[in-house]
Structure formats: C-alpha cells, structure tokens
Scaffold this active site. Structure first.
Site, short mmCIF file in Angstrom:
data_model
loop_
_atom_site.label_atom_id
_atom_site.label_comp_id
_atom_site.label_asym_id
_atom_site.label_seq_id
_atom_site.Cartn_x
_atom_site.Cartn_y
_atom_site.Cartn_z
N ASP A 11 -1.41 -1.93 13.43
CA ASP A 11 -1.07 -0.77 12.59
C ASP A 11 0.02 0.10 13.22
O ASP A 11 -0.15 1.32 13.35
CB ASP A 11 -2.32 0.07 12.32
CG ASP A 11 -3.49 -0.75 11.83
OD1 ASP A 11 -3.28 -1.60 10.96
OD2 ASP A 11 -4.61 -0.54 12.32
N GLU A 13 -3.42 -0.03 1.48
CA GLU A 13 -3.85 0.82 2.58
C GLU A 13 -2.65 1.13 3.47
O GLU A 13 -1.51 0.78 3.15
CB GLU A 13 -4.93 0.12 3.41
CG GLU A 13 -4.49 -1.22 3.98
CD GLU A 13 -5.59 -2.00 4.65
OE1 GLU A 13 -6.69 -1.45 4.82
OE2 GLU A 13 -5.35 -3.17 5.03
#
Length: 551
Positions: free
Chosen positions: A55, A221
């Site tokens: 991420d 997301e």
C-alpha cells in the site's frame, strides 16, 4: 496548470534548506547483493522495491521523494523511505515507535494495526494519516521524515474506517477520502469523503458517499486524493488485490458525481493486480506512478510505472492500443530528475556492531526493553528468552520474534549464534525462523543432558495448530551457524554448521507462505517455557543476506 497533491506550494528556499539537511542525515548507501532495480544503463527493472512495502504512498518535496507503506502489527511501524530518483530507495526511519493503544498491541495482533496510510507535506511538516481498522483514522506529524514523529492523535474514530488520504483545497477547506473494511464495518466497495477542521486534526461530519463500486468496481479501496486543472481526482484500485485494476474517478465537485475510467490493468503482462499507489511528478515535468503487486509469499512488492495525462485523464503504464488504459512495464527508462544518483537499496544484512538495531528489523508486537540488547563490546545482538504466554499455541503467538522482509525471490541468510541457556532451565530455544501463517525454524534447545539441535515446522500456525519438532542431534558446541536458502517459489532449505565450513542440510523443503495481509518474513527468536528471575541468552554475531550462489 495547477497541481495539488494535498499540499500547498512551498518556497524554493525552504525546500532547498530542507533537502540539504535531509541529505546530511541519511546513512551511507547500502547496495543489496540479491536485488538492485537500477540496471546501471539509464534503465530500471520492476519491482523497484522487491520487498513487502504494501500500500505505498509517496510525495516529492523539492528534489527528494518520500514513500511510506502499511505495516500492520509490526513494530516499529509505518516505514519511511527516501529516494532521489524513484528507483534507488533507502529506509530512513519509522513513524511509529510503538503501536497504539500500547497495551492492546503488547500481544500479537496479526493483520491488525496500520493499514494503507498516506503522506503529505504542508507548512514545513510531513503529515501521515493512517488507519487502524479497529479504532479509526490517526494523524502523526514530523518536521524531519526520519523522525521524531508526534504521538498519533485520533482524527476520526470508528470501526472499519480505512485507507485515508487528505486534500487541502484552494478555499482553505480540508477533506479526507477513505474506504471501508467489510470485516469491521459490514460494508465495502464504496468510497466516502469527510470534511476536517482547518487544522486537519478532527473530522467534522459522518462522511458523504461519493462512489459506489458494487456494480462496476467491487472491492474498491485505497483511495488517494488529488486536484488538477479544476478536477478532483480519486485514484483507487478495484477488483481485488491480486486480480484487479487501477481506477481513477474525477469530478468538478469534491462530493461528485464522479466519472470513472480504468487507467491501468494487467493486460498481457505477468504483473497481476496492479494495486494501489501514488502519483508523483519530477521537476522536469514527468509523471510517475508507484503501486504494488501481490506476489504471495514474497508479499506486496513496489513497481514504478510511467504516467501521462490525456484529456485530463491519467494513463498509467504503456498504452499500446491507445484506448486510455495502460499496462504495467517490467523494464523502462529511469525518471529524468536532472541528475544521476548512485545505487542504493534498503539495508538487509546486519553485523550488530553498533548500539542500535538496523531499521530493517521489526517485532511481532510492542517490545519489552528486556528482549534484546546490542552489545558493542561483543559486536553482537543479545536476545534474552521470553516466557511463552499461557494461551500461546505456537511461535505465531510469541511477540518477541525479530523479523525482516524477504528481499528478493532468491536469497540466502546465514547467522552465527552462541547459545547460553540458564542451566537451571530446560526448553530454552533460540534460532532462525521463516515466519508466516505456516512457519519453520532451526534452533538450539536446552535439555537436562545438554543442548540439542532441533528443526520445527508448524503448518497452519495461524489457526492454532501445534508445532512438529524434530530432534536432529545433541551437540557440545555452544556456537553454531544457521542458514536458510530461499529459492524460486519461496522454497526454503535450512542447514547448520558446527565448524563454519561444512553445512549440513535438514532433510526437508519448507514452502514459505504469507502472513496475514503480508509476505513471509525471516527472523530470530529466543523463547522459554518457565518463569525465572534470570533467563538465558543467545548472542547473534551477525546476520548476512547473500545470493544463493554465494555458498
């Protein structure tokens, strides 16, 4: 053209001063023996970070690039990396010395903790917003990205709030885009925006849903918020970590309605995902995108792709058919940052000669001060044994496992250990481990009649399954070399040496598997069964990462 990445424009003088200060503080360049992305001819190969920096988010400040990533339960958390050219990266610190709440994370909390964070630079400070899916969205700040960072404050409390990213608008308003974890919130596949107070420290509302991905973009997301040419942009992956695509939403209004466009997908390449990341630019006017690719046991490794703007839409990767959707690259020319910088990679090996652990090391929980000491007089890392918690099923439940990320698809780790168990105890155990939802380790274990070399495998450790320990031999040596070779497919072969010359292999090939939301790790441990007022200890002289062919 105006380009806002959640920050205001800064004076060139302050950027120059800051860049000089940061350059002086960075450590000498380390170059990995097992993976270097810079090919030395003006090109690079992906991944630029062949390790589990999940991420990623990144920014440019003057001539410097800073990247952060999720770290889940690992401590210290929130790694901060620095680069001058987006290809050569160094780990310079962590934003979290301990996970909060402190007591909660004194136990192993696999898969909890720091999920996808974001980093921005504003008014001379670095800002990191990070989510804990069980507690809410936190903020920590620092004037120097290497630290120290402020104590985290809770900006928006709530279960299931994840993946926040701020944007400071021209009118002074502050917004935060975020998503939801279905496991906690009971909903997912939607993106929402909250307004924050002017200080960016507190949410002012319950949030507005700005995009519902259920129809076209399930599991959307990891949103990142930008503004350019009057458009609000939300970069967000959808379709799943290993099977999805990179989506971009745009609107003239912060709350929408948003148009959608798929700007990068796997296509004909072997690069699955490609998942969430960050848009950055260069002073020379180029645009680039950093994102991750899920490689199973190897974790979520970081790729760099070229990016361009076409009709106010980004196109990431190479768009050979001109449809506005790019495909990721395996090799490409390096970003033009105006200069050529030397090779650099995150540190892997450690001689343990200093007074502080290398930045690559992390614990499975908030550490106690008694677990580990650097001993400069010995040039060694001393691990004191920790009693196994009453409810622990196996090493997966032990907080005092010291680990680092896999650095490449193929590598070899060798460490030298001297074992000094307390003679009043039995079953002190210290050694070298490959950790994940299943794990294996090689160790010395104390018994009444001496020390034994043991090999242990625990399949489905994350489900509480028991270890299977195999006694190899009784040994008189207190010093032993442990080794593990990791080859393609994350296959691990353990061995040991009693004379530092001949290595004896264990008759087992262990397939490493991921941890919870992250890759497998390699590390050191020292445990005991009984309570005592003076534990035994194990001295690790060094820990070296080399190519498998170096044997």
């Amino acid at each position: 053209m105006k380009f806002f990445s959640g920050t205001a424009f800064l004076g060139l003088l302050s950027l120059s001063v800051f860049a000089q200060k940061t350059t002086k503080m960075t450590s000498p360049d380390y170059v990995s023996k097992v993976w270097v992305a810079d090919q030395g001819d003006g090109t690079y190969k992906n991944p630029v970070l062949n390790a589990d920096y999940s991420d990623p988010d990144a920014i440019r400040v003057g001539d410097d690039y800073y990247m952060i990533s999720s770290s889940f339960e690992d401590v210290p958390g929130l790694p901060v990396l620095h680069s001058k050219d987006l290809v050569n990266w160094k780990l310079i610190g962590h934003a979290l010395k301990r996970q909060v709440p402190i007591e909660h994370f004194s136990k192993t909390r696999h898969g909890e903790g720091v999920w996808a964070p974001s980093i921005r630079y504003r008014n001379g400070e670095f800002w990191i917003y990070y989510p804990d899916p069980d507690f809410g969205i936190y903020l920590t700040k620092a004037k120097d990205p290497a630290g120290p960072w402020s104590e985290p404050i809770l900006v928006a409390g709530g279960k299931g709030l994840i993946d926040p990213c701020p944007l400071w608008d021209e009118d002074g308003k502050v917004y935060l885009v975020y998503a939801f974890a279905g496991s906690r919130a009971g909903i997912k596949s939607v993106v929402a925006v909250k307004e924050l107070n002017a200080d960016g420290t507190k949410a002012l509302d319950e949030g507005v849903l700005v995009y519902d991905g259920h129809e076209f973009d399930p599991t959307i997301e990891g949103p990142k918020f930008y503004k350019r040419n009057g458009y609000y942009y939300i970069f967000a992956p959808a379709g799943g970590v290993s099977t999805g695509w990179q989506l971009v939403l745009r609107s003239k209004n912060v709350y929408g309605p948003y148009e959608r466009k798929v700007v990068m997908e796997q296509g004909k390449t072997p690069i699955n995902g490609p998942h969430q990341g960050a848009w950055v630019d260069t002073k020379t006017g180029e645009h680039w995108f950093l994102h991750f690719r899920d490689k199973d046991a190897y974790g979520r490794v970081v790729h760099l792709n070229p990016m361009k703007w076409v009709n106010d839409w980004p196109v990431i990767g190479i768009d050979e058919d001109g449809d506005g959707t790019g495909e990721p690259v395996l090799t490409y020319k390096k970003p033009n940052v105006g200069k050529v910088y030397p090779l650099a990679t995150p540190v892997e090996s450690d001689e343990f000669n200093g007074s502080k652990l290398g930045l690559q090391w992390q614990w499975q929980a908030n550490p106690k001060a008694t677990w580990a000491f650097l001993n400069p007089s010995k040039g060694a890392l001393t691990l004191f044994s920790e009693q196994i918690p009453e409810k622990a099923k196996n090493l997966w439940d032990m907080p005092n496992v010291l680990q680092q990320k896999f650095p490449a698809e193929e590598f070899m780790v060798t460490t030298k250990m001297s074992f000094s168990p307390n003679p009043k105890l039995e079953n002190e155990k210290a050694g070298l481990a490959i950790m994940g939802l299943s794990y294996a380790n090689i160790a010395l274990k104390s018994k009444k009649d001496g020390n034994y070399l043991v090999y242990t495998v625990c399949k489905d450790a994350g489900k509480g399954r028991p270890e299977q320990e195999k006694l190899i031999t009784r040994i008189d040596n207190s010093t032993v070399l442990f080794r593990v070779k990791v080859t393609a497919g994350a296959l691990c072969k353990f061995s040991y040496s009693l004379d530092a010359e001949r290595f004896i292999e264990i008759d087992d090939l262990f397939p490493a598997v991921p941890g919870r939301w992250k890759g497998a790790k390699v590390g050191l441990f020292h445990t005991r069964v009984d309570k005592i007022n003076d534990s035994g200890y194990a001295d690790f002289d060094w820990f070296r990462v080399e190519p498998v062919s170096a044997e």
